[in-house]
Scaffold this motif. Structure first.
Motif, PDB file in Angstrom:
ATOM      1  N   LYS A   1       0.832  -1.184   0.006  1.00 31.70           N
ATOM      2  CA  LYS A   1      -0.071   0.164  -0.033  1.00 31.70           C
ATOM      3  C   LYS A   1       0.963   1.393   0.015  1.00 31.70           C
ATOM      4  N   ASN A   2       1.770   1.097   0.688  1.00 34.66           N
ATOM      5  CA  ASN A   2       2.791   2.269   0.850  1.00 34.66           C
ATOM      6  C   ASN A   2       3.543   2.586  -0.319  1.00 34.66           C
ATOM      7  N   LEU A   3       4.231   1.643  -1.101  1.00 32.09           N
ATOM      8  CA  LEU A   3       4.707   1.796  -2.215  1.00 32.09           C
ATOM      9  C   LEU A   3       3.935   2.499  -3.326  1.00 32.09           C
ATOM     10  N   VAL A   4       2.427   2.179  -3.160  1.00 27.96           N
ATOM     11  CA  VAL A   4       1.604   2.740  -4.372  1.00 27.96           C
ATOM     12  C   VAL A   4       1.514   4.033  -3.838  1.00 27.96           C
ATOM     13  N   GLU A   5       0.984   4.410  -2.518  1.00 25.52           N
ATOM     14  CA  GLU A   5       0.527   5.553  -2.105  1.00 25.52           C
ATOM     15  C   GLU A   5       2.056   6.684  -2.251  1.00 25.52           C
ATOM     16  N   GLN A   6       3.052   6.219  -1.894  1.00 28.42           N
ATOM     17  CA  GLN A   6       4.149   7.071  -2.202  1.00 28.42           C
ATOM     18  C   GLN A   6       4.688   7.382  -3.379  1.00 28.42           C
ATOM     19  N   ASN A   7       4.072   6.864  -4.333  1.00 35.57           N
ATOM     20  CA  ASN A   7       4.223   7.003  -5.664  1.00 35.57           C
ATOM     21  C   ASN A   7       5.639   6.208  -6.033  1.00 35.57           C
ATOM     22  N   GLN A   8       6.105   5.045  -5.589  1.00 30.24           N
ATOM     23  CA  GLN A   8       7.371   4.766  -5.793  1.00 30.24           C
ATOM     24  C   GLN A   8       7.266   3.489  -7.002  1.00 30.24           C
ATOM     25  N   ILE A   9       6.160   3.162  -7.219  1.00 22.79           N
ATOM     26  CA  ILE A   9       5.919   2.032  -8.350  1.00 22.79           C
ATOM     27  C   ILE A   9       5.972   2.906  -9.811  1.00 22.79           C
ATOM     28  N   SER A  10       7.044   2.605 -10.705  1.00 27.81           N
ATOM     29  CA  SER A  10       6.892   3.423 -11.990  1.00 27.81           C
ATOM     30  C   SER A  10       5.731   3.300 -12.629  1.00 27.81           C
ATOM     31  N   HIS A  11       5.339   4.192 -13.375  1.00 31.62           N
ATOM     32  CA  HIS A  11       4.004   3.894 -14.380  1.00 31.62           C
ATOM     33  C   HIS A  11       4.337   4.465 -15.789  1.00 31.62           C
ATOM     34  N   GLY A  12       3.507   4.385 -16.657  1.00 27.69           N
ATOM     35  CA  GLY A  12       3.360   4.674 -18.086  1.00 27.69           C
ATOM     36  C   GLY A  12       3.554   6.431 -18.141  1.00 27.69           C
ATOM     37  N   ALA A  13       3.161   6.959 -17.187  1.00 33.33           N
ATOM     38  CA  ALA A  13       3.086   8.531 -17.576  1.00 33.33           C
ATOM     39  C   ALA A  13       4.432   9.264 -16.953  1.00 33.33           C
ATOM     40  N   ASP A  14       5.374   8.484 -16.356  1.00 33.35           N
ATOM     41  CA  ASP A  14       6.488   9.123 -15.737  1.00 33.35           C
ATOM     42  C   ASP A  14       7.915   8.612 -16.420  1.00 33.35           C
ATOM     43  N   LYS A  15       8.014   9.246 -17.754  1.00 32.18           N
ATOM     44  CA  LYS A  15       8.916   8.931 -18.383  1.00 32.18           C
ATOM     45  C   LYS A  15      10.497   9.174 -17.967  1.00 32.18           C
ATOM     46  N   PRO A  16      11.343   8.144 -17.842  1.00 29.33           N
ATOM     47  CA  PRO A  16      12.553   8.907 -17.125  1.00 29.33           C
ATOM     48  C   PRO A  16      13.450   9.836 -17.899  1.00 29.33           C
ATOM     49  N   THR A  17      14.117  10.554 -17.253  1.00 31.14           N
ATOM     50  CA  THR A  17      15.127  11.611 -17.994  1.00 31.14           C
ATOM     51  C   THR A  17      16.562  11.450 -17.162  1.00 31.14           C
ATOM     52  N   GLU A  18      17.472  12.197 -17.693  1.00 32.33           N
ATOM     53  CA  GLU A  18      18.812  12.171 -17.344  1.00 32.33           C
ATOM     54  C   GLU A  18      19.005  12.231 -15.603  1.00 32.33           C
ATOM     55  N   GLU A  19      17.829  13.071 -15.274  1.00 33.30           N
ATOM     56  CA  GLU A  19      18.004  13.312 -13.397  1.00 33.30           C
ATOM     57  C   GLU A  19      17.066  12.123 -12.913  1.00 33.30           C
ATOM     58  N   THR A  20      16.573  11.211 -13.608  1.00 30.95           N
ATOM     59  CA  THR A  20      15.853  10.250 -12.866  1.00 30.95           C
ATOM     60  C   THR A  20      16.921   9.145 -12.151  1.00 30.95           C
ATOM     61  N   GLU A  21      16.375   8.914 -10.845  1.00 34.66           N
ATOM     62  CA  GLU A  21      17.352   7.881 -10.166  1.00 34.66           C
ATOM     63  C   GLU A  21      17.065   6.547 -10.129  1.00 34.66           C
ATOM     64  N   ASN A  22      15.792   6.215 -10.003  1.00 35.03           N
ATOM     65  CA  ASN A  22      15.271   4.799  -9.889  1.00 35.03           C
ATOM     66  C   ASN A  22      13.867   4.584 -10.514  1.00 35.03           C
ATOM     67  N   ARG A  23      13.656   3.538 -10.866  1.00 35.34           N
ATOM     68  CA  ARG A  23      12.560   3.144 -11.511  1.00 35.34           C
ATOM     69  C   ARG A  23      12.171   1.812 -10.700  1.00 35.34           C
ATOM     70  N   LEU A  24      10.925   1.403 -10.508  1.00 33.67           N
ATOM     71  CA  LEU A  24      10.615   0.311  -9.562  1.00 33.67           C
ATOM     72  C   LEU A  24       9.404  -0.310 -10.041  1.00 33.67           C
ATOM     73  N   ASN A  25       9.407  -1.523 -10.573  1.00 37.19           N
ATOM     74  CA  ASN A  25       8.112  -2.492 -10.864  1.00 37.19           C
ATOM     75  C   ASN A  25       8.255  -3.599 -10.110  1.00 37.19           C
ATOM     76  N   LEU A  26       6.788  -4.061  -9.972  1.00 40.71           N
ATOM     77  CA  LEU A  26       6.440  -5.362  -8.922  1.00 40.71           C
ATOM     78  C   LEU A  26       5.428  -6.239  -9.669  1.00 40.71           C
ATOM     79  N   ALA A  27       5.719  -7.377  -9.562  1.00 45.69           N
ATOM     80  CA  ALA A  27       4.701  -8.522  -9.988  1.00 45.69           C
ATOM     81  C   ALA A  27       4.483  -9.468  -9.002  1.00 45.69           C
ATOM     82  N   ILE A  28       3.596 -10.155  -8.956  1.00 48.70           N
ATOM     83  CA  ILE A  28       3.188 -11.312  -8.100  1.00 48.70           C
ATOM     84  C   ILE A  28       2.780 -12.639  -8.751  1.00 48.70           C
ATOM     85  N   SER A  29       3.239 -13.721  -8.131  1.00 45.89           N
ATOM     86  CA  SER A  29       2.953 -14.952  -8.446  1.00 45.89           C
ATOM     87  C   SER A  29       1.651 -15.601  -8.244  1.00 45.89           C
TER      88      SER A  29
END
Lengths: 451, 434
Positions: free
Chosen positions: A43-71
């Protein structure tokens, strides 16, 4: 043309492998020990906008990107009700390691799940956590931060796969360990922000809730309680396989066999792949790498495989406009109903002298996305890659990554006036682990975290 | 020699069903080495299957019918001769199996043969990938190919320096004396011509008849055909609009498990589907006409390993079960189920939908919504169609294939290699078969 309504709801890896600005990457394969702690973490990961999504294209300044999947086992541990669990597709529920799926995928002998490093019955993986970073310094700091968080979230690390150094050829293509340009012909998907104009493949083939290649039908959506099918929308299935590449054995064989047949090792290896090292497709009566990549071919100028052999890797992975239907258009239509979107990277260090192995583990973290594992990933693996009857052949599978033939593997190289044959080689790529995951939308992750 | 379908359907005595299944299942598990029966001894046999059609289908359809035993075989030549050979070769097997069935006449060979023959329902529609290609012929041509390939492997360097004609001559010389390939039966080789002729004659009669060119009788008949056609279309649409497609989206998992146990274990697979025919005379009649049409196409047009673009079917058949309530579909095919069903959708939606849109899993569990019998909808609805097919499927107890390592394309290619040995033209193209 299809429009994706909420790019910010779709995990970013659907649109990009973050190859451009994210040099470092770790794949964490996690086990849920205490779901009561995992849910607030999600819940926190989502609420704190830590999961990367399609609207936040990385740029040279971007430090991290994070994605998560579940089996599937992950969803079980997160206590989804049975009705919701049953709404996932069958292959996902059974799991890549299950008896039937293994038989279908050719995971037997040295590829048998019982021999895997992870992902078999004894070490099931519940969560896939992919962390991308701009550089190694940032990556190390981020890793420490998240690893600490795993502990508080009731998660333990089953395996960590570290994407290796990236290697690019002169034309900017990523190079895999055997030395060949890779990832040249990923499908161009309709409606993706990375696609200019109309895409060649329907959105719904890689993102659930959108029209697919069957005249705009929808692929089945997994459901969750009151949210219903909204849970599945903007999600997709993610297939992960750790493929170990035996680079030394590969090039040693190429050199010995080429010498025996009076040809060059590069020529022989290129026939196996179907492309030259540069990524250029092998054309009829061509004996050296033209170093010029044009990916617009459809095999129509080489229907008999005199250039790019019928059983070569790239012809099996995507037969394009030849061999699947009565006409070129029909063949292409069929081929396009089985495409996968690749998002993996190489792991391990590169060998300086490919024929001299250092015994270290290296290979590919194979990741692909698809809306229907059975019709896309498993189909490609079973009906094209491992099929010893592919394209009218008799007893040979994909010479590069196939596992349809256990030993004494053969490969036919069509030629004029007479075909050439390569006999009795070993498997150069081995499956070391794997699992099926579901890559939920951000809102679905939020639902899981709040349930 | 023509291939023939045998479909012996007998009623299982209720108290004998378990015994029968326990007897057959181990044979199926070890088809090659089981001590009971070696199907390979029957030289005219391509494929055969034994399976139980339960009274109530696992996908929850209660038919109220007794359980049936189906014995399907694809054979060269005469069905009667095969039955005689089978009883003579494995009397105990046949006796044990059929002593569990209603009407069993005792173990007298003649009476047993009559019993099987009288319960043989053949097929309403029967497709053979390579008509006239006997099992022994398929074996022989595979050996010829193997000898040619071995010879090339051993002499490629020397051979590839020569012209195609010289290479051909070397190969022919190396092989020595070889039997000539047997030609395809006339009906099959000239089939396309006959079919086109039939269509043309029919078209001319209809059109010409309509304008009175062939006298009042033909004119009358043409008008009747037109009226029947329009009436059929109206009634069909009325039925189609009232039909309910299956919206229960998932397959029955237990049933899937049973099917998975026997599926995708080898290069070829066998599909067995039993499905309820929609009630009423209209659907049954439509189905019979469609199957007769498919049978005609299979006999005359689809005779070269390609059924409407599907190049993986060795043998397939549709059989309306006794009592006219259920439809049986059986097929021996190359590759995976996923591929096979995909090919149905990609290439053969019309034929498939024309048949299966007349069937259902239950009153509100019909085939995916279809318009105009086959023209729109139906099997084009990929996921619903696959679920429908899955839920209609049964796992067989025994399945035998005489050539598990040969695909439909392999058999065609082997034949082309064999024929090419006796040809002097197109030798460069012939070498591409190798």
């Amino acid at each position: 043309m299809t429009t994706i309504e909420k790019l910010e709801d779709v995990q970013g890896i659907v649109f990009s492998g973050y190859n451009k600005y994210m040099a470092s990457c770790s794949y964490y394969l996690l086990k849920i020990d205490d779901a009561a702690k995992t849910k607030p973490w999600l819940k926190n990961l989502v609420e704190q906008n830590q999961i990367s999504h399609g609207a936040d294209k990385p740029t040279e300044e971007t430090e991290n990107r994070l994605n998560l999947a579940i089996s599937y086992s992950g969803f079980e541990k997160l206590q989804l009700d049975q009705g919701s669990l049953d709404s996932f597709e069958l292959s996902f529920r059974e799991g890549m390691h299950s008896e039937h799926r293994s038989a279908l995928l050719g995971d037997r002998g040295i590829n048998d799940p019982s021999k895997w490093d992870w992902g078999n019955e004894a070490s099931l993986v519940d969560v896939l956590f992919i962390l991308f970073s701009k550089d190694d310094a940032i990556h190390n700091a981020s890793r420490k931060y998240h690893e600490k968080a795993f502990k508080g979230a009731g998660l333990s690390v089953v395996q960590r796969l570290e994407a290796g150094e990236k290697k690019q050829n002169e034309q900017g293509f990523s190079v895999e360990h055997f030395g060949f340009a890779d990832g040249i012909s990923d499908p161009i998907v309709d409606g993706f922000p990375t696609t200019i104009g109309a895409g060649e493949i329907a959105t719904g083939e890689f993102l659930l809730g959108y029209p697919n290649q069957y005249d705009g039908k929808l692929t089945k959506l997994p459901r969750l309680g009151a949210a219903g099918e909204a849970f599945g929308k903007n999600g997709t299935y993610l297939v992960l396989r750790q493929l170990k590449q035996d680079v030394g054995a590969f090039w040693k064989f190429m050199e010995e066999e080429a010498a025996r047949q009076g040809i060059t090792a590069d020529y022989l290896a290129s026939k196996f792949v179907g492309r030259w090292k540069s990524g250029a497709v092998v054309e009829p009566h061509q004996h050296t790498d033209p170093n010029k990549v044009d990916n617009s071919f459809n095999f129509t100028k080489d229907p008999n495989g005199v250039g790019c052999p019928l059983g070569s890797h790239i012809r099996r992975a995507n037969p394009r406009a030849v061999g699947l239907g009565a006409t070129e258009a029909e063949s292409l239509k069929v081929a396009n109903r089985h495409r996968i979107l690749r998002r993996g990277r190489s792991y391990g260090t590169f060998l300086d002298n490919p024929a001299q192995d250092d015994g270290k583990d290296r290979g590919l973290v194979f990741i692909c996305l698809n809306a229907n594992i059975e019709r896309q990933f498993e189909f490609v693996q079973h009906t094209w890659i491992n099929n010893v009857k592919f394209a009218g052949l008799y007893d040979e599978d994909d010479p590069l990554i196939g596992s349809g033939v256990a030993e004494n593997r053969n490969f036919t190289i069509q030629d004029e006036p007479l075909r050439r044959r390569v006999c009795g080689f070993q498997q150069f790529v081995t499956t070391r682990g794997g699992s099926y995951f579901f890559l939920p939308s951000l809102s679905a992750l939020g639902l899981l975290g709040s349930s | 020699m023509q291939q023939n379908p045998m479909t012996v359907i007998t009623e299982i005595l209720p108290d004998q069903q378990k015994k029968l299944q326990d007897y057959l299942a181990p044979i199926g598990t070890d088809i090659k080495n089981n001590p009971v029966i070696k199907f390979a001894n029957y030289q005219q046999l391509h494929y055969c299957t034994f399976f139980v059609i339960p009274g109530s289908h696992p996908s929850e359809v209660e038919t109220g019918e007794p359980a049936l035993l189906a014995f399907e075989a694809n054979i060269d030549g005469d069905v009667k001769q095969f039955i005689k050979d089978l009883i003579a070769g494995n009397p105990e097997f046949v006796d044990t199996v059929y002593s569990c069935c209603k009407g069993y006449p005792g173990n007298n060979a003649g009476q047993l043969a009559d019993y099987l023959l009288s319960n043989d329902y053949g097929a309403n529609a029967f497709y053979v990938a390579h008509p006239g290609q006997t099992r022994n012929g398929i074996y022989e041509q595979q050996q010829i190919r193997q000898r040619v390939e071995d010879y090339i492997d051993a002499h490629r360097d020397a051979l590839s320096a020569k012209q195609p004609a010289a290479i051909h001559a070397d190969i022919v010389k190396h092989l020595g004396s070889i039997n000539k390939p047997t030609p395809q039966p006339f009906l099959n080789s000239a089939g396309q011509m006959i079919f086109n002729g039939l269509l043309a004659v029919l078209g001319i009669l209809l059109l010409g008849g309509f304008f009175g060119l062939f006298g009042p009788l033909v004119e009358f008949l043409a008008v009747i055909v037109l009226i029947v056609g329009v009436a059929f279309a109206v009634v069909l649409r009325w039925h189609e609009m009232r039909d309910k497609q299956d919206d229960k989206p998932w397959v029955v998992y237990e049933q899937m498990k049973a099917i998975q146990r026997v599926e995708d274990r080898q290069l070829q697979n066998h599909l067995t589907s039993v499905i309820e025919i929609k009630p009423g005379w209209f659907r049954l009649t439509t189905l019979k006409v469609v199957l007769a049409g498919i049978n005609l196409v299979a006999k005359l047009v689809a005779t070269k390993g390609d059924l409407s673009g599907i190049v993986t079917i060795h043998f397939a058949r549709w059989v309306i079960l006794p009592g006219n309530k259920r439809l049986l579909f059986m097929s021996n095919y190359d590759g995976s189920w996923e591929n096979y069903l995909g090919e149905f959708i990609d290439h053969a939606s019309v034929g498939l939908t024309a048949v299966w849109s007349n069937t259902q899993l239950g009153t509100d569990r019909g085939f995916p919504d279809t318009q105009w019998l086959a023209l729109r909808g139906g099997s084009r609805d990929e996921q619903r169609f696959k679920n429908f097919a899955r839920n209609s499927q049964l796992a067989e107890l025994v399945w035998y294939s005489a050539y598990t390592d040969l695909s439909v394309k392999n058999i065609a290619n082997n034949r082309a290699i064999h024929e090419g040995l006796f040809s002097t033209s197109n030798l460069a193209a012939w070498l591409k078969c190798l």
